[in-house]
Design a protein around this motif. Structure first.
Motif, PDB file in Angstrom:
ATOM      1  N   TYR A   1       0.831  -1.207   0.000  1.00  0.00           N
ATOM      2  CA  TYR A   1       0.000   0.000   0.000  1.00  0.00           C
ATOM      3  C   TYR A   1       0.861   1.251   0.000  1.00  0.00           C
ATOM      4  O   TYR A   1       0.538   2.251  -0.663  1.00  0.00           O
ATOM      5  N   LEU A   2       1.972   1.241   0.715  1.00  0.00           N
ATOM      6  CA  LEU A   2       2.768   2.439   0.974  1.00  0.00           C
ATOM      7  C   LEU A   2       3.625   2.862  -0.215  1.00  0.00           C
ATOM      8  O   LEU A   2       3.769   4.056  -0.490  1.00  0.00           O
TER       9      LEU A   2
ATOM     10  N   SER B   1      -2.432  13.280   1.455  1.00  0.00           N
ATOM     11  CA  SER B   1      -3.085  12.478   0.430  1.00  0.00           C
ATOM     12  C   SER B   1      -3.341  11.071   0.964  1.00  0.00           C
ATOM     13  O   SER B   1      -3.239  10.813   2.173  1.00  0.00           O
ATOM     14  N   SER B   2      -3.631  10.156   0.055  1.00  0.00           N
ATOM     15  CA  SER B   2      -3.861   8.760   0.443  1.00  0.00           C
ATOM     16  C   SER B   2      -2.576   7.947   0.436  1.00  0.00           C
ATOM     17  O   SER B   2      -2.616   6.723   0.343  1.00  0.00           O
ATOM     18  N   ALA B   3      -1.421   8.621   0.546  1.00  0.00           N
ATOM     19  CA  ALA B   3      -0.142   7.913   0.487  1.00  0.00           C
ATOM     20  C   ALA B   3       0.050   6.963   1.653  1.00  0.00           C
ATOM     21  O   ALA B   3       0.589   5.862   1.486  1.00  0.00           O
ATOM     22  N   PHE B   4      -0.397   7.344   2.852  1.00  0.00           N
ATOM     23  CA  PHE B   4      -0.107   6.551   4.048  1.00  0.00           C
ATOM     24  C   PHE B   4      -1.324   5.826   4.610  1.00  0.00           C
ATOM     25  O   PHE B   4      -1.185   4.762   5.194  1.00  0.00           O
ATOM     26  N   VAL B   5      -2.494   6.426   4.461  1.00  0.00           N
ATOM     27  CA  VAL B   5      -3.728   5.772   4.917  1.00  0.00           C
ATOM     28  C   VAL B   5      -4.831   6.056   3.899  1.00  0.00           C
ATOM     29  O   VAL B   5      -4.789   7.070   3.191  1.00  0.00           O
ATOM     30  N   PRO B   6      -5.832   5.178   3.798  1.00  0.00           N
ATOM     31  CA  PRO B   6      -6.945   5.438   2.877  1.00  0.00           C
ATOM     32  C   PRO B   6      -7.719   6.683   3.283  1.00  0.00           C
ATOM     33  O   PRO B   6      -7.778   7.054   4.456  1.00  0.00           O
ATOM     34  N   ILE B   7      -8.318   7.327   2.312  1.00  0.00           N
ATOM     35  CA  ILE B   7      -9.090   8.539   2.582  1.00  0.00           C
ATOM     36  C   ILE B   7     -10.261   8.244   3.509  1.00  0.00           C
ATOM     37  O   ILE B   7     -10.626   9.060   4.358  1.00  0.00           O
ATOM     38  N   ASP B   8     -10.862   7.061   3.382  1.00  0.00           N
ATOM     39  CA  ASP B   8     -12.005   6.696   4.229  1.00  0.00           C
ATOM     40  C   ASP B   8     -11.647   6.657   5.709  1.00  0.00           C
ATOM     41  O   ASP B   8     -12.532   6.786   6.565  1.00  0.00           O
TER      42      ASP B   8
ATOM     43  N   GLU C   1      -8.772  14.235  -1.009  1.00  0.00           N
ATOM     44  CA  GLU C   1      -9.249  13.651  -2.263  1.00  0.00           C
ATOM     45  C   GLU C   1      -9.036  14.568  -3.449  1.00  0.00           C
ATOM     46  O   GLU C   1      -8.615  14.125  -4.521  1.00  0.00           O
ATOM     47  N   TYR C   2      -9.289  15.874  -3.261  1.00  0.00           N
ATOM     48  CA  TYR C   2      -9.256  16.799  -4.387  1.00  0.00           C
ATOM     49  C   TYR C   2      -7.950  17.589  -4.419  1.00  0.00           C
ATOM     50  O   TYR C   2      -7.928  18.810  -4.354  1.00  0.00           O
ATOM     51  N   GLN C   3      -6.869  16.874  -4.510  1.00  0.00           N
ATOM     52  CA  GLN C   3      -5.552  17.462  -4.681  1.00  0.00           C
ATOM     53  C   GLN C   3      -4.784  16.570  -5.648  1.00  0.00           C
ATOM     54  O   GLN C   3      -5.143  15.417  -5.865  1.00  0.00           O
ATOM     55  N   PRO C   4      -3.722  17.078  -6.282  1.00  0.00           N
ATOM     56  CA  PRO C   4      -3.131  16.338  -7.401  1.00  0.00           C
ATOM     57  C   PRO C   4      -2.471  15.015  -7.046  1.00  0.00           C
ATOM     58  O   PRO C   4      -2.434  14.108  -7.884  1.00  0.00           O
TER      59      PRO C   4
END
Length: 263
Positions: A68-69, A194-201, A212-215
Motif C-alpha cells: 500500500y505504501l 493524500s492517500s499515500a499513508f492511509v486510505p481517505i475513508d 481527495e481533491y488534490q493532485p
C-alpha cells in the motif's frame, strides 16, 4: 541552422550542463532522496504492523502495508527531487549566469528546457533507486502486465514533468536559493495530505475532501491500481488532467517570468 535544430542543440548543451552540476554537487540530490527512503523504512519497520492492522481492521500484515505504501512514496520521491530544480534555477537567476546567457547567441528557451529535462531524468533515477529499496524490503507488484508497467512508468514521467515546471516557476519567482527551497516545500508536504499513508475513508470527514481533491491522491491511486491491481475508477483521468494542467500552468508561468526584463 534551422530554429528547431538550434533549439535542440542548445537544449542538449544546457541539459549536459545541469547534469554535470548534479554530478559535481550531489549533496542536494542526496539530501532530498534520503527523505523518502527514511520515511519508507520508518513506516514499514516502526509503524508497519500498527498501520496495517488499523487499515485492514484485522491482524497486522506488514507486507500488505508495504504494498500500500510504496506507490505514495514513489510520488513523494518525485515531489522531493524537483525541489532541486527550483533551487538550481534560482541560483542561475541570482548569480548572473542568466544575464550572460542573454547576451549569447543561444536559443532563449534552452535554459529552461535543460533544467526541466535534467530534473525529470533525476526524478526517474531517484524513483528507480527508491523502488529498488522497496523491492529489497519486500515490495512486490501483483499481476501487473507489461502494459500496466509501461503505463505506470509513463504516469511517473508525466508527474515529474508537471511538478518540474511548477518548481521551475517557483525558482524563477524566488529572490534566492533559500526562498526557492521554502516555496517548493508544498511539493513535499502535499503527499502527507493524500492517500499515500492511509486510505481517505480512514481520515476525519472534514479532512477527506482536502485529501481527495488534490493532485497527488489521484496519481497515487492510479499508480497503486496499475501496480497492485486495485480499483482505479475516475482517478486515472483525474491524474492525467491534473498533470497536464499543472504542466501547462507551470510552463506559461515559467516562460512569463523568464522573459521579463531584468531589473
Amino acid at each position: 541552422m534551422s530554429n528547431l535544430a538550434l533549439a535542440v542543440r542548445d537544449s542538449t548543451t544546457m541539459l549536459r550542463r545541469n547534469l554535470l552540476h548534479a554530478r559535481r554537487y550531489p549533496s542536494l540530490t542526496l539530501n532530498l532522496l534520503l527523505t523518502p527512503i527514511v520515511l519508507l523504512l520508518l513506516f514499514v519497520y516502526v509503524f508497519g504492523d500498527v498501520m496495517s492492522a488499523g487499515i485492514g481492521g484485522g491482524g497486522a500484515d506488514r507486507s500488505a502495508y508495504i504494498a500500500y505504501l510504496v506507490p505514495g512514496i514513489l510520488l513523494m520521491t518525485i515531489g522531493g527531487t524537483v525541489v532541486g530544480a527550483a533551487v538550481s534555477v534560482s541560483i542561475d537567476m541570482t548569480e548572473g549566469i542568466i544575464a550572460r546567457f542573454r547576451t549569447m547567441a543561444i536559443h532563449r528557451g534552452s535554459v529552461l528546457v535543460g533544467h526541466v529535462i535534467g530534473s525529470v531524468l533525476q526524478s526517474v533515477a531517484s524513483v528507480v533507486l527508491v523502488g529498488a529499496v522497496a523491492v529489497a524490503i519486500g515490495f512486490r507488484s501483483t499481476n501487473a502486465t507489461a502494459l500496466e508497467w509501461a503505463a505506470a512508468f509513463g504516469l511517473l514521467v508525466l508527474v515529474a514533468l508537471a511538478l518540474t515546471w511548477i518548481a521551475v516557476g517557483m525558482g524563477l519567482a524566488s529572490p534566492n536559493a533559500e526562498a526557492a527551497s521554502n516555496n517548493a516545500l508544498p511539493l513535499i508536504l502535499l503527499p502527507f495530505l493524500s492517500s499515500a499513508f492511509v486510505p481517505i475513508d480512514a481520515m476525519p470527514g472534514w479532512f477527506q475532501p482536502i485529501a481527495e481533491y488534490q493532485p497527488f491522491t489521484p496519481a497515487i491511486e492510479t499508480l497503486r491500481g496499475l501496480l497492485l491491481g486495485t480499483e482505479i475508477g475516475h482517478n486515472g483521468w483525474m491524474a492525467v488532467v491534473w498533470c497536464l494542467g499543472l504542466a501547462v500552468l507551470g510552463y506559461r508561468w515559467s516562460v512569463s517570468l523568464f522573459n521579463r526584463d531584468p531589473k
